[in-house]
Design a protein around this motif. Structure first.
Motif, PDB file in Angstrom:
ATOM      1  N   UNK A   1       1.313  -1.196  -0.023  1.00 19.67           N
ATOM      2  CA  UNK A   1      -0.321  -0.104   0.034  1.00 19.67           C
ATOM      3  C   UNK A   1       1.035   1.799  -0.705  1.00 19.67           C
ATOM      4  N   UNK A   2       1.823   1.301   0.974  1.00 17.57           N
ATOM      5  CA  UNK A   2       3.231   2.471   0.566  1.00 17.57           C
ATOM      6  C   UNK A   2       3.571   2.826  -0.052  1.00 17.57           C
ATOM      7  N   UNK A   3       4.246   1.090  -1.266  1.00 19.43           N
ATOM      8  CA  UNK A   3       4.258   1.417  -2.112  1.00 19.43           C
ATOM      9  C   UNK A   3       3.566   1.924  -3.464  1.00 19.43           C
TER      10      UNK A   3
ATOM     11  N   UNK B   1       1.698  -0.821  -7.407  1.00 18.64           N
ATOM     12  CA  UNK B   1       1.703  -1.346  -6.559  1.00 18.64           C
ATOM     13  C   UNK B   1       2.974  -2.607  -7.331  1.00 18.64           C
ATOM     14  N   UNK B   2       2.779  -3.641  -6.017  1.00 19.28           N
ATOM     15  CA  UNK B   2       3.741  -4.835  -6.514  1.00 19.28           C
ATOM     16  C   UNK B   2       2.600  -5.833  -6.607  1.00 19.28           C
ATOM     17  N   UNK B   3       1.794  -6.081  -6.093  1.00 21.82           N
ATOM     18  CA  UNK B   3       0.706  -7.161  -6.132  1.00 21.82           C
ATOM     19  C   UNK B   3      -0.483  -6.286  -5.469  1.00 21.82           C
ATOM     20  N   UNK B   4      -1.543  -7.411  -6.127  1.00 23.40           N
ATOM     21  CA  UNK B   4      -3.146  -6.113  -6.031  1.00 23.40           C
ATOM     22  C   UNK B   4      -4.584  -7.582  -5.581  1.00 23.40           C
ATOM     23  N   UNK B   5      -4.851  -6.456  -4.337  1.00 22.63           N
ATOM     24  CA  UNK B   5      -5.675  -7.379  -3.543  1.00 22.63           C
ATOM     25  C   UNK B   5      -7.252  -7.150  -3.542  1.00 22.63           C
TER      26      UNK B   5
END
Length: 121
Positions: A44-46, A52-56
């Motif tokens: 979330x910070x990135x 971001x690095x991945x999705x949720x």
């Protein structure tokens, strides 16, 4: 560069951007719930400035999450793996250099012994 924990999680996700449930991810990666939460917070910070690095799915309860790898996450995983390979190659080079040094020292001793034997005769 990503942390080992983040790599552990991202590398467990399918690289074809398909989704995976939280329980499948934990089973495949061996992450604890706390480690997953840390990765989610870091993501979330990135993702505040860009992808971001991945999705949720954004669920509050971790067990209900569905996760998938983003393009940026895939790039980070590949970069991490390249760094690991580079470190292994560097270690092999250092080992070879040490072996070469030991051979040079052995050659020096052999040359000294040969010199002493020739001077004595």
């Amino acid at each position: 560069m990503i942390s080992k924990t983040m790599y552990k999680m991202l590398s467990a996700l399918p690289r074809d951007c398909s989704e995976m449930s939280y329980s499948q991810l934990v089973q495949k990666s061996g992450l604890t719930k706390d480690e997953f939460i840390q990765c989610r917070i870091a993501n979330q910070f990135l993702g505040a400035k860009n992808e971001g690095l991945f999705y949720t799915t954004g669920k509050v309860i971790c067990e209900e999450e569905i996760i998938s790898l983003s393009d940026r996450g895939l790039a980070e995983v590949e970069q991490f793996e390249q760094q690991i390979e580079s470190e292994k190659a560097t270690e092999k080079s250092i080992c070879l250099a040490k072996l070469t040094l030991y051979c040079a020292i052995a050659t020096l001793f052999a040359a000294i012994v040969t010199l002493v034997v020739t001077v004595i005769k």
